[in-house]
Enzyme design. Structure first.
Site, PDB file in Angstrom:
ATOM      1  N   CYS A   6       1.108  -1.302  -0.227  1.00 26.61           N
ATOM      2  CA  CYS A   6       0.019  -0.015  -0.026  1.00 26.61           C
ATOM      3  C   CYS A   6       0.813   1.515  -0.110  1.00 26.61           C
ATOM      4  O   CYS A   6       1.875   1.411   0.320  1.00 26.61           O
ATOM      5  CB  CYS A   6      -1.205   0.381   0.970  1.00 26.61           C
ATOM      6  SG  CYS A   6      -1.720  -1.420   1.194  1.00 26.61           S
ATOM      7  N   GLY A  32      -0.979   0.946  -4.910  1.00 32.95           N
ATOM      8  CA  GLY A  32      -2.529   0.100  -4.635  1.00 32.95           C
ATOM      9  C   GLY A  32      -3.348   0.602  -5.439  1.00 32.95           C
ATOM     10  O   GLY A  32      -3.775   2.263  -5.233  1.00 32.95           O
ATOM     11  N   ASN A 107       1.167   0.449   5.700  1.00 26.85           N
ATOM     12  CA  ASN A 107       1.688  -0.103   4.573  1.00 26.85           C
ATOM     13  C   ASN A 107       2.512  -1.095   5.144  1.00 26.85           C
ATOM     14  O   ASN A 107       3.714  -0.655   5.859  1.00 26.85           O
ATOM     15  CB  ASN A 107       2.548   0.467   3.969  1.00 26.85           C
ATOM     16  CG  ASN A 107       3.426   0.255   2.535  1.00 26.85           C
ATOM     17  OD1 ASN A 107       4.997   0.658   2.154  1.00 26.85           O
ATOM     18  ND2 ASN A 107       3.090  -0.962   1.810  1.00 26.85           N
ATOM     19  N   GLY A 108       2.196  -2.409   4.668  1.00 25.99           N
ATOM     20  CA  GLY A 108       2.563  -3.576   5.226  1.00 25.99           C
ATOM     21  C   GLY A 108       2.388  -5.120   5.573  1.00 25.99           C
ATOM     22  O   GLY A 108       1.687  -4.520   5.181  1.00 25.99           O
ATOM     23  N   TYR A 249      11.071  -2.812  -8.475  1.00 23.14           N
ATOM     24  CA  TYR A 249       9.839  -3.221  -9.051  1.00 23.14           C
ATOM     25  C   TYR A 249       9.107  -2.279  -8.603  1.00 23.14           C
ATOM     26  O   TYR A 249       8.728  -1.286  -9.778  1.00 23.14           O
ATOM     27  CB  TYR A 249       9.625  -4.221  -9.022  1.00 23.14           C
ATOM     28  CG  TYR A 249       7.852  -4.211  -9.807  1.00 23.14           C
ATOM     29  CD1 TYR A 249       8.259  -4.635 -10.992  1.00 23.14           C
ATOM     30  CD2 TYR A 249       6.392  -4.716  -8.927  1.00 23.14           C
ATOM     31  CE1 TYR A 249       6.556  -4.899 -11.968  1.00 23.14           C
ATOM     32  CE2 TYR A 249       5.553  -4.205  -9.194  1.00 23.14           C
ATOM     33  CZ  TYR A 249       5.395  -4.629 -10.867  1.00 23.14           C
ATOM     34  OH  TYR A 249       3.520  -5.055 -11.096  1.00 23.14           O
TER      35      TYR A 249
END
Length: 461
Positions: A6, A32, A107-108, A249
């Protein structure tokens, strides 16, 4: 258990907090595409708006100018990697406890979610979602019974194991926390008199905000009125474990992530590839967009011409972060179209950033063969992905990973290649400035955080 990848954004002390949060999320849409949400503090209460879809589809002018009032804002874009694609799991997630209203954006991924959730339910907690972020909220609320807010947050984060870059809004306080290993990025910036926080610096660039610094691993920042206090988590770690896949990426190439210029790192990955595996060919081509920057580095080092023999339809989302395999397959068919006149009779070097399942590249190579390509050599700018990631990336099953179950020759045959070379771990680490600071678990199985009672592959469970 939810596994998420995210993006988060927060701003403190700006009269257009909601609008700037919108643009901060828009800049991080690549992190996201499934849902988006914004929460603001209007001086007396939290206001929220969440929805499924892209940022401009979720929010309109009415939301930004009238409904999301206040000078403190935070937001979240979400991609759920396994199931749970539903509005109730969209973030920021909000609760009320006594005189406090609390919102969290995460985020995670926590590796001990199920253990913590079971313990909390035994104590009487009732969960509304399936996201691990809600576990952190329940831990904080339970700690608030005996601790002040800042201590409650630190204690909750110390109990949570895994990767997390968090934003919390608790009434008029904005709190940012990063896990002790620094697995996910989080940066602090300044826009005039306003503090801004984001997953990536590209959000600052859009707003013309100044990057101040990285939020450090194990650090908690509390912004309250005119003050900003920094706290350090009481957790000892041997070294940082930044996710190197951010550079390979996920992150936008114009971002600074972990202090690294993403564009420069990707070009260097391509250059290292050429040094390791030069091949005689007519030209080098990327699979756009993720392979472009490493392909540039490969072409420059090898001296081969660089061509865009595949043209991307930019109105199709990234295949890797669609929530279902059927959507990935559909996107593969409509996303990239070959330039036929460049391909017939040519010896081609394709450069891309990664191979996870192998299905996408196989279909594209088949198309190039049908168009008359004489030779196809594939060069991958990261090592073979052989192990699942438990810290928030969508390769959670070893059975999905083509490199975990096949030799190089078997992968060549499956995809239909004349040759295949993955960048070595040594070559990858030469592409970054602080090689000792990165997590390489998806390549070598060296997990930084054991999974208590789960199925992590790094312990006997």
């Amino acid at each position: 258990m939810k596994r998420e990848y995210c993006g988060v954004f927060g701003i403190y002390n700006h009269e257009e907090a909601a609008r700037l949060t919108y643009f901060g999320l828009y800049a991080q849409q690549h992190r996201g595409q499934e849902s988006a949400g914004i929460v603001t503090w209007d001086g007396t209460k939290l206001r929220e708006e969440r929805g499924m879809g892209l940022v401009p589809d979720v929010f309109n002018e009415e939301h930004l100018s009238r409904e999301l009032k206040g000078n403190i804002g935070m937001g979240h874009v979400r991609y759920s990697t396994t199931g749970g694609s539903r509005l109730r799991n969209a973030q920021p997630f909000m609760v009320q406890y006594k005189d406090l209203e609390l919102a969290i954006a995460h985020n995670g991924n926590l590796v001990n979610t199920m253990e913590l959730r079971a313990k909390l339910e035994e104590r009487g907690s009732i969960f509304q979602t399936t996201i691990d972020s809600e576990v952190i909220v329940h831990l904080i609320v339970q700690n608030l019974r005996t601790m002040p807010l800042e201590e409650a947050v630190l204690a909750a984060c110390k109990e949570a194991q895994g990767s997390y870059s968090l934003l919390l809004m608790v009434n008029n306080k904005l709190i940012a926390v990063r896990d002790p290993l620094g697995i996910r990025p989080l940066v602090l910036g300044r826009l005039g008199e306003s503090h801004v926080i984001a997953s990536e610096t590209c959000a600052f660039d859009l707003l013309e905000a100044e990057l101040v610094r990285n939020i450090e691993p194990g650090e908690m920042l509390v912004i309250d009125g005119n003050s900003m206090e920094s706290y350090k988590m009481d957790v000892e770690v041997e070294k940082k474990r930044h996710c190197i896949f951010e550079l390979v990426y996920f992150s936008r190439p114009d971002s600074l992530v972990f202090g690294e210029n993403v564009y420069t790192c990707r070009k260097e990955m391509g250059r290292q590839l050429a040094l390791e595996s030069h091949v005689d060919a007519d030209f080098v081509m990327p699979f756009p967009d993720s392979g472009i920057y490493c392909a540039v580095g490969y072409a420059q080092e090898s001296g081969l011409p660089y061509e865009h023999a595949m043209i991307r339809n930019h109105y199709v989302g990234r295949t890797f972060i669609q929530p279902s395999q059927s959507m990935r397959d559909f996107s593969t068919r409509v996303k990239i179209n070959p330039v036929k006149s460049l391909i017939e009779g040519k010896r081609i070097v394709i450069v891309d950033d990664s191979v996870v399942r192998g299905t996408t590249i196989r279909s594209r190579v088949k198309k190039l063969r049908e168009l008359g390509a004489k030779e196809i050599h594939f060069r991958v700018s990261c090592p073979p992905i052989k192990f699942p990631c438990y810290y928030g990336i969508n390769f959670s099953s070893k059975g999905e990973l083509i490199a975990a179950n096949n030799s190089i020759k078997e992968i060549e045959d499956y995809i239909g290649l004349d040759s295949l070379h993955y960048l070595t771990i040594e070559g990858l680490l030469k592409s970054v400035s602080s090689p000792d600071d990165y997590c390489l678990a998806c390549f070598n199985g060296d997990y930084a955080i054991p999974c208590p009672g789960g199925n992590c592959g790094s312990c006997s469970c």
